[in-house]
Design a protein around this motif. Structure first.
Motif, PDB file in Angstrom:
ATOM      1  N   ILE A  29       0.853  -1.193   0.000  1.00 18.88           N
ATOM      2  CA  ILE A  29       0.000   0.000   0.000  1.00 18.88           C
ATOM      3  C   ILE A  29       0.882   1.234   0.000  1.00 18.88           C
ATOM      4  CG2 ILE A  29      -1.668   1.335   1.351  1.00 18.88           C
ATOM      5  CD1 ILE A  29      -2.715  -1.405   2.383  1.00 18.88           C
ATOM      6  N   LEU A  30       0.592   2.141  -0.909  1.00 21.72           N
ATOM      7  CA  LEU A  30       1.297   3.428  -0.949  1.00 21.72           C
ATOM      8  C   LEU A  30       0.558   4.382  -0.029  1.00 21.72           C
ATOM      9  CD1 LEU A  30       3.330   5.482  -1.936  1.00 21.72           C
ATOM     10  CD2 LEU A  30       1.950   5.794  -3.980  1.00 21.72           C
ATOM     11  N   ASP A  31       1.170   4.697   1.089  1.00 25.62           N
ATOM     12  CA  ASP A  31       0.600   5.633   2.066  1.00 25.62           C
ATOM     13  C   ASP A  31       1.335   6.956   1.905  1.00 25.62           C
ATOM     14  OD1 ASP A  31      -0.078   7.155   4.300  1.00 25.62           O
ATOM     15  OD2 ASP A  31       0.109   5.485   5.710  1.00 25.62           O
ATOM     16  N   PRO A  32       0.658   8.011   1.422  1.00 22.04           N
ATOM     17  CA  PRO A  32       1.345   9.284   1.209  1.00 22.04           C
ATOM     18  C   PRO A  32       1.939   9.885   2.478  1.00 22.04           C
ATOM     19  CG  PRO A  32      -1.008   9.480   0.722  1.00 22.04           C
ATOM     20  CD  PRO A  32      -0.745   8.060   1.061  1.00 22.04           C
ATOM     21  N   ASN A  33       1.439   9.471   3.650  1.00 18.23           N
ATOM     22  CA  ASN A  33       2.009   9.972   4.904  1.00 18.23           C
ATOM     23  C   ASN A  33       3.260   9.218   5.314  1.00 18.23           C
ATOM     24  OD1 ASN A  33       0.013  11.947   5.243  1.00 18.23           O
ATOM     25  ND2 ASN A  33      -1.385  10.455   6.134  1.00 18.23           N
TER      26      ASN A  33
END
Length: 176
Positions: free
Chosen positions: A49-53
């Protein structure tokens, strides 16, 4: 108002609009053709999962390289960049389109707007067709329609992508 070839030449001559390098075949009837640069980044297929945070390492999501040519694989997403470095004044915005020759191969690009005051090489997403298509650096690939705004922007673009060269990944990776 969409700028004509005459309008574009006047702005280039005055220095209000910058396109570098500027080729003889760049200025068109109602816009500017832009060529492909050498860098590209292919989106990786992953369950991460790409989590921008907490984005982690960009290498988990993108495979980047440079070459004089490469193949856009079927249904795969890529980031490409323009050869040209552009600089728009505060009263011009740009609408980026795929040249019709390339659209006829089934390659697709999402709607892309270049903000008033933007400066740099454009990074553009490309989505592959039903069949692989080979692209070459230096080919005219995009058409930039320049639109004159009724009044200049109060806040011309000053974002993270200003001055970018090559392919620029999302800002949360803090690249280049």
């Amino acid at each position: 108002m969409i700028l004509s070839d005459r309008d574009i030449k006047i702005l280039l001559k005055s220095g209000e609009l910058v396109i570098d390098p500027l080729s003889d075949d760049t200025i068109r009837e109602n816009g500017v053709d832009l060529k492909l640069g050498r860098e590209y980044c292919a989106f990786k297929k992953t369950n991460t999962i790409l989590d921008p945070n907490k984005p982690g390492n960009a290498n988990e999501f993108y495979e980047c390289d440079s070459s004089d040519s490469f193949v856009v694989e079927s249904h795969r997403h890529y980031l490409l960049h323009t050869l040209e470095y552009i600089k728009l004044p505060s009263y011009l915005a740009g609408l980026v389109n795929l040249r019709s020759t390339w659209a006829r191969t089934g390659i697709y690009i999402p709607s892309t707007v270049t903000d008033a005051g933007f400066e740099g090489q454009l990074t553009i997403e490309v989505i592959g067709s039903e069949f692989p298509v080979k692209l070459y650096a230096g080919d005219r690939f995009l058409h930039l329609i320049l639109v004159k705004m009724e009044t200049p922007s109060e806040k011309p673009y000053e974002g993270n992508y200003k001055g970018q060269t090559g392919v620029r990944l999302p800002k949360f990776f803090n690249n280049k």
